[in-house]
Design a protein around this motif. Structure first.
Motif, PDB file in Angstrom:
ATOM      1  N   THR A 136     -28.952 119.942 -20.013  1.00 50.98           N
ATOM      2  CA  THR A 136     -27.914 119.778 -21.024  1.00 50.98           C
ATOM      3  C   THR A 136     -26.691 120.596 -20.624  1.00 50.98           C
ATOM      4  O   THR A 136     -26.755 121.464 -19.744  1.00 50.98           O
ATOM      5  CB  THR A 136     -28.402 120.258 -22.395  1.00 50.98           C
ATOM      6  N   GLU A 184     -27.907 108.392 -24.042  1.00 49.18           N
ATOM      7  CA  GLU A 184     -28.642 108.670 -25.273  1.00 49.18           C
ATOM      8  C   GLU A 184     -28.873 110.163 -25.495  1.00 49.18           C
ATOM      9  O   GLU A 184     -28.656 110.679 -26.589  1.00 49.18           O
ATOM     10  CB  GLU A 184     -29.986 107.936 -25.255  1.00 49.18           C
ATOM     11  N   THR A 185     -29.309 110.850 -24.452  1.00 48.48           N
ATOM     12  CA  THR A 185     -29.648 112.270 -24.615  1.00 48.48           C
ATOM     13  C   THR A 185     -28.492 113.203 -24.276  1.00 48.48           C
ATOM     14  O   THR A 185     -28.496 114.366 -24.683  1.00 48.48           O
ATOM     15  CB  THR A 185     -30.842 112.642 -23.716  1.00 48.48           C
ATOM     16  N   ARG A 225     -27.935 114.372 -21.415  1.00 49.48           N
ATOM     17  CA  ARG A 225     -28.325 115.245 -20.305  1.00 49.48           C
ATOM     18  C   ARG A 225     -27.649 114.794 -19.008  1.00 49.48           C
ATOM     19  O   ARG A 225     -27.411 113.604 -18.789  1.00 49.48           O
ATOM     20  CB  ARG A 225     -29.843 115.254 -20.126  1.00 49.48           C
TER      21      ARG A 225
END
Length: 215
Positions: free
Chosen positions: A31, A64-65, A67
């Motif tokens: 992240t 989506e994440t 990351r």
């Protein structure tokens, strides 16, 4: 590099730090907060630098994440560096050292279709010479070098037939067709031992041992 010295160009250094951090995180990536903490950067600075790296496809971001992970640009750069055209200059010194340590002929080669393409060759200082030469090709299944690469590239028994079939009757010095079962046995032994062998299958009186260079 002097670890205590300041970078001559901080923006480039920040980008390289982020690439190194992402490389260490593998496919899971990281992240923004993890990258900022790991590199000691302010999140705003890290975000801006990652944006530039994304623009050049050196970094990819999961929609989506959120990351980040290494992108195709970084992979392509590594592939170009390790392209077969660069391998002789990268590895010639190692071949010279190995030849000096063993007093034996040393080859460097890559798979090219069903054959081995010889990229470099270092010979000891003695009168015995063999058939090989840089730029020449030999059936992969009849050479230790080819067998080592086939063994460690995940070649299945079924796929092996595709390497054996083109050899016809000239795969061995005896002019007999290459036996797929024999080659498969040698590949299995290579996977167990970490190296492949070939004994007088290309030239009488000459036997070879080979190891794969695995990335």
């Amino acid at each position: 590099m002097d670890a205590g010295a300041a970078s001559p160009l901080e923006s480039v250094d920040r980008a390289l730090q982020l690439l190194e951090a992402l490389a260490s995180r593998g496919a899971d990536g990281a992240t923004l907060a993890e990258l900022a903490t790991g590199t000691g950067m302010h999140k705003t600075t890290a975000h801006r630098t990652l944006g530039a790296l994304r623009h050049r496809q050196f970094v990819a971001q999961d929609g989506e994440t959120g990351r980040y992970r290494l992108g195709r640009g970084a992979v392509a750069l590594a592939d170009r560096f390790l392209d077969e055209g660069n391998l002789p200059s990268l590895l010639h010194g190692a071949l010279v050292a190995l030849c000096a340590a063993t007093d034996e002929l040393v080859h460097l080669g890559v798979l090219s279709g069903a054959q081995v393409l010889y990229l470099d060759k270092v010979e000891p200082d003695r009168p015995v010479r063999v058939w090989s030469a840089v730029g020449r090709r030999r059936w992969a299944v009849t050479t230790a070098l080819g067998r080592a690469m086939l063994a460690y590239s995940g070649t299945s028994r079924e796929a092996l037939d595709g390497y054996v079939r083109p050899t016809g009757g000239d795969g061995r010095s005896s002019e007999r067709a290459v036996e797929a079962d024999h080659v498969w046995h040698e590949l299995e032994r290579a996977r167990t031992r970490g190296y492949a062998v070939e004994q007088e299958e290309n030239e009488a009186g000459i036997s070879c041992v080979a190891v794969p260079l695995v990335r």
